[in-house]
Design a protein around this motif. Sequence first.
Motif, PDB file in Angstrom:
ATOM      1  N   GLU A 250      75.011   6.350  43.582  1.00 43.97           N
ATOM      2  CA  GLU A 250      74.922   5.325  44.617  1.00 43.97           C
ATOM      3  C   GLU A 250      73.566   4.620  44.575  1.00 43.97           C
ATOM      4  O   GLU A 250      73.473   3.418  44.844  1.00 43.97           O
ATOM      5  N   ASP A 251      72.518   5.379  44.251  1.00 41.17           N
ATOM      6  CA  ASP A 251      71.188   4.773  44.209  1.00 41.17           C
ATOM      7  C   ASP A 251      71.088   3.728  43.096  1.00 41.17           C
ATOM      8  O   ASP A 251      70.374   2.721  43.239  1.00 41.17           O
ATOM      9  N   LYS A 253      73.587   1.817  42.062  1.00 43.55           N
ATOM     10  CA  LYS A 253      74.288   0.649  42.597  1.00 43.55           C
ATOM     11  C   LYS A 253      73.399  -0.111  43.574  1.00 43.55           C
ATOM     12  O   LYS A 253      73.329  -1.351  43.547  1.00 43.55           O
ATOM     13  N   GLU A 254      72.712   0.651  44.442  1.00 43.37           N
ATOM     14  CA  GLU A 254      71.816   0.012  45.409  1.00 43.37           C
ATOM     15  C   GLU A 254      70.610  -0.608  44.713  1.00 43.37           C
ATOM     16  O   GLU A 254      70.127  -1.683  45.122  1.00 43.37           O
ATOM     17  N   VAL A 256      70.475  -2.044  41.795  1.00 49.39           N
ATOM     18  CA  VAL A 256      70.882  -3.336  41.243  1.00 49.39           C
ATOM     19  C   VAL A 256      71.130  -4.347  42.367  1.00 49.39           C
ATOM     20  O   VAL A 256      70.686  -5.495  42.308  1.00 49.39           O
ATOM     21  N   LYS A 257      71.824  -3.878  43.408  1.00 54.62           N
ATOM     22  CA  LYS A 257      72.214  -4.765  44.502  1.00 54.62           C
ATOM     23  C   LYS A 257      71.016  -5.342  45.236  1.00 54.62           C
ATOM     24  O   LYS A 257      70.941  -6.556  45.507  1.00 54.62           O
ATOM     25  N   HIS A 258      70.055  -4.489  45.591  1.00 53.54           N
ATOM     26  CA  HIS A 258      68.905  -5.006  46.355  1.00 53.54           C
ATOM     27  C   HIS A 258      68.052  -5.937  45.507  1.00 53.54           C
ATOM     28  O   HIS A 258      67.439  -6.891  46.017  1.00 53.54           O
ATOM     29  N   ILE A 260      69.213  -7.996  43.113  1.00 56.43           N
ATOM     30  CA  ILE A 260      69.922  -9.271  43.060  1.00 56.43           C
ATOM     31  C   ILE A 260      69.828 -10.005  44.389  1.00 56.43           C
ATOM     32  O   ILE A 260      69.644 -11.237  44.437  1.00 56.43           O
ATOM     33  N   GLU A 261      69.925  -9.244  45.484  1.00 50.54           N
ATOM     34  CA  GLU A 261      69.906  -9.859  46.816  1.00 50.54           C
ATOM     35  C   GLU A 261      68.496 -10.121  47.333  1.00 50.54           C
ATOM     36  O   GLU A 261      68.311 -10.658  48.414  1.00 50.54           O
ATOM     37  N   LYS A 262      67.491  -9.706  46.553  1.00 46.48           N
ATOM     38  CA  LYS A 262      66.086  -9.937  46.891  1.00 46.48           C
ATOM     39  C   LYS A 262      65.741  -9.427  48.297  1.00 46.48           C
ATOM     40  O   LYS A 262      65.222 -10.158  49.137  1.00 46.48           O
ATOM     41  N   ARG A 263      66.043  -8.153  48.512  1.00 47.67           N
ATOM     42  CA  ARG A 263      65.747  -7.498  49.790  1.00 47.67           C
ATOM     43  C   ARG A 263      65.216  -6.099  49.519  1.00 47.67           C
ATOM     44  O   ARG A 263      65.340  -5.575  48.401  1.00 47.67           O
ATOM     45  N   PRO A 265      65.091  -2.085  49.281  1.00 49.13           N
ATOM     46  CA  PRO A 265      66.171  -1.160  48.968  1.00 49.13           C
ATOM     47  C   PRO A 265      66.502  -0.262  50.161  1.00 49.13           C
ATOM     48  O   PRO A 265      65.668  -0.044  51.036  1.00 49.13           O
TER      49      PRO A 265
END
Length: 270
Positions: A250-251, A253-254, A256-258, A260-263, A265
């Motif tokens: 899960e980490d 996935k997070e 990569v996600k954070h 891309i979303e520029k936020r 983690p």
Amino acid sequence: MSFAEIDYRVTDRVAIVTLNRPEQLNAWTSVMGQEVRNAMEQAKADDNVRVIVLTGAGRGFCAGADMKRLSSISAAGGLTEVADTPIDANSRPDFQRKNTYFPAIPKPIIAAINGPCAGLGMCFALFCDMRFAAQEAVFTTAFARRGLIAEHGMSWTLPRLIGLSAATDLLMSGRKVKADEALRLGLVDRIYPAADLMPSVMAYAKELAELSSPRSLRVIKKQLWETPMQTLDEAMDVADREMALSLKSEDFKEGVKHFIEKRPPAFTGR
């Protein structure tokens, strides 16, 4: 849990373990040793804790074993100590002994060395994952000047940090090493003015706690401490296996996600 010879608190996902016998420069006792272990186990079990800082109260980190204790040991003709139950029974046997358990704690441990660091205190500092020191800190192995030997794994930890020749010098001479020399040798990672030490350590620890995956920190720490017992081929096998598991986590996935979303983690450690 209440403590008599240490202080324990958690702030910003960082557990701060403070040796608390300032009048004795935090000289190590059996009570302190057990309390440090209890605090480390508490921090290990607390999902809110992601980084641990070990420091000393007052003007010293740890002056080594309490001299009164050493006198009683001398009078008794020896030392008898019973090992505790391993912090992690699945860790290497190397990290299951009485005073070698820091590597089995699956969270980074940073030593904030605020003053004199000697003997047994230096042993524990070397088992931390990183060492940040005040400019006033002074280090000494001390053992040879007490008629003792390189205790509690220091003959293994010290050469790994500073090399065999420099470790031989410090262990055989028992001389005092000031912070600037300790930094040049690689004994410590950073030095700060005394007033800046804890704020700087806490800023670094908070950054680890907030920006790094606790799962990644756990696996990387295990890799780093176990690698000296492995061949390159074995270390590569471990890395390949752990990378495959990381890619399913899960980490990851997070991570990569954070990005891309520029936020910031929101890692969970899973």
